[in-house]
Design a protein around this motif. Structure first.
Motif, PDB file in Angstrom:
ATOM      1  N   GLU A  57       0.862  -1.179   0.000  1.00 56.75           N
ATOM      2  CA  GLU A  57       0.000   0.000   0.000  1.00 56.75           C
ATOM      3  C   GLU A  57       0.896   1.226   0.000  1.00 56.75           C
ATOM      4  OE1 GLU A  57      -2.880  -0.271   3.145  1.00 56.75           O
ATOM      5  OE2 GLU A  57      -3.450  -2.315   2.574  1.00 56.75           O
ATOM      6  N   PHE A  58       0.960   1.877  -1.126  1.00 60.23           N
ATOM      7  CA  PHE A  58       1.921   2.964  -1.297  1.00 60.23           C
ATOM      8  C   PHE A  58       1.268   4.334  -1.345  1.00 60.23           C
ATOM      9  CE2 PHE A  58       3.653  -0.743  -3.822  1.00 60.23           C
ATOM     10  CZ  PHE A  58       4.454  -1.200  -2.783  1.00 60.23           C
ATOM     11  N   GLY A  59      -0.072   4.366  -1.351  1.00 64.23           N
ATOM     12  CA  GLY A  59      -0.765   5.641  -1.496  1.00 64.23           C
ATOM     13  C   GLY A  59      -1.418   6.126  -0.210  1.00 64.23           C
ATOM     14  N   LYS A  60      -1.926   7.344  -0.279  1.00 63.23           N
ATOM     15  CA  LYS A  60      -2.678   7.925   0.849  1.00 63.23           C
ATOM     16  C   LYS A  60      -4.065   8.277   0.338  1.00 63.23           C
ATOM     17  CE  LYS A  60       0.430  10.882   3.581  1.00 63.23           C
ATOM     18  NZ  LYS A  60       1.538   9.963   3.716  1.00 63.23           N
ATOM     19  N   GLN A  61      -5.100   7.782   1.036  1.00 59.03           N
ATOM     20  CA  GLN A  61      -6.457   8.161   0.629  1.00 59.03           C
ATOM     21  C   GLN A  61      -6.605   9.674   0.660  1.00 59.03           C
ATOM     22  OE1 GLN A  61      -5.974   5.522   2.639  1.00 59.03           O
ATOM     23  NE2 GLN A  61      -7.654   4.025   2.485  1.00 59.03           N
ATOM     24  N   GLY A  62      -7.290  10.192  -0.282  1.00 64.39           N
ATOM     25  CA  GLY A  62      -7.526  11.630  -0.314  1.00 64.39           C
ATOM     26  C   GLY A  62      -6.515  12.414  -1.121  1.00 64.39           C
TER      27      GLY A  62
END
Lengths: 207, 207
Positions: A57-62
């Motif tokens: 998981e490399f991303g950030k929600q938003g």
DNA sequence: TAGATTGTTAATCGATTAACAATC
DNA sequence: TAGATTGTTAATCGATTAACAATC
């Protein structure tokens, strides 16, 4: 994170993602959403998210993915977070051009050996290397523990030279000869045949 | 015969079939079954039969496919049953190597124009061509009705040169620059980036 | 004819995409 | 908080393969 076997086609896309992230980084972008990256690559955002989810998981929600961090992760996944030494077999026109190409070193592929069988070339300096006699191929490969070979010999010599690379311990071959190599299944091969690439396009051209 | 839209991936395999048939013809084979061809290509015979069935019925039950006839058919399908004239943009090391490569002409791709922007190269003879000033690109392409371009310029010039090829009437570009070109959807592009190919292999190498 | 192999159908397998709860 | 975007599930889409009647 998804622990199933990772489809080969997903691996094939990662270098392309990395190249585009590189460009975006140079343009000053520090965060990129799957949507923006997808528009640039002309694919769906879902595919990017799905592909990446195989590895973590490399991303950030938003917000999206931090560009540099994602590049780092991709480099680790692709096993290119260190220098790979590479041997070139065949120093004709194409071998010359590749030895003078800076793109390899810039991306962590260092050409450290060059071989040919022709007396006119053996012993000559080409770019940063002195061309060695092909008779020393296996010895030198073993001595330097080379795992990657670039094959730029004429078609009729390619199969034999590929086999010699393999018996010298090479596990991955970038093949510029216009033939299909037959090698053990654990040996990685990528072929670069410009004629085949042209033939894939003429189909779509007006007759 | 199957009249549905033909998957792109099927087209991509045809040059590969053709190359192998070529080899087999040189070995003296005149008939080949889908089974024998499949073993050589390391795919299933069903895939070969299905792929070919998109275009017609080329085999004979009980024996297989006549090699020369199938080659002819594939050449017609791929639209390579005539000579294509090709322009090369960028006569550096790689451009030189490609101009001296006989494989293009041998397969019906005739390099008839070469361009560069560097005074040291313009006007020089390279292989069978005199290198022309890039300023004449569109004119010359139009004059000779060239539909295929080979791009061997540095990355930073590639997008602009690709656009100029297109405005000169080119419909298919063989791109050696390590960038993703952004062109109208009806333009065919095949990219040859050795670094990306290496990166597709390192994933599978022991870390 | 008997044996072999095609062309094609239908089943299987795998990859892509849409949709959305989770969450920054 | 409100808005945006991820990671992931399930549905869809498409490609591969097995199987076999047709036929050389």
């Amino acid at each position: 994170m998804n622990n199933r076997n990772i489809p080969k086609i997903v691996i094939d896309r990662l270098p392309w993602y990395l190249q585009t992230l590189n460009q975006m980084a140079r343009e000053g972008l520090s965060i990129v959403s799957s949507l923006v990256l997808a528009e640039r690559l002309d694919i769906t955002p879902a595919q990017i998210r799905k592909d990446l989810s195989y590895f973590g998981e490399f991303g950030k929600q938003g917000s999206g993915y931090p560009v540099f961090h994602l590049m780092d992760e991709l480099q680790t996944i692709l096993n290119i977070n260190h220098i790979w030494q590479v041997a070139i077999v065949g120093v004709g026109g194409l071998g010359h051009a590749l030895l003078n190409y800076h793109g390899f070193a810039r991306h962590g592929f260092e050409t450290v050996l060059a071989f040919d069988n022709h007396p006119n070339v053996i012993g000559k300096q080409v770019a940063h290397l002195v061309v060695q006699d092909i008779t020393h191929l296996e010895d030198q490969l073993r001595k330097k523990a080379i795992k990657i070979g670039i094959l730029t010999v004429p078609a009729r010599q390619a199969q034999i030279m590929a086999e010699r690379l393999v018996s010298g311990g090479v596990l991955a071959i970038l093949n510029y000869a216009p033939i299909t190599l037959h090698l053990p299944p654990d040996i990685q091969v990528q072929s670069m045949d410009p004629v085949q690439s042209l033939q894939r396009m003429t189909y779509f051209l007006p007759r």
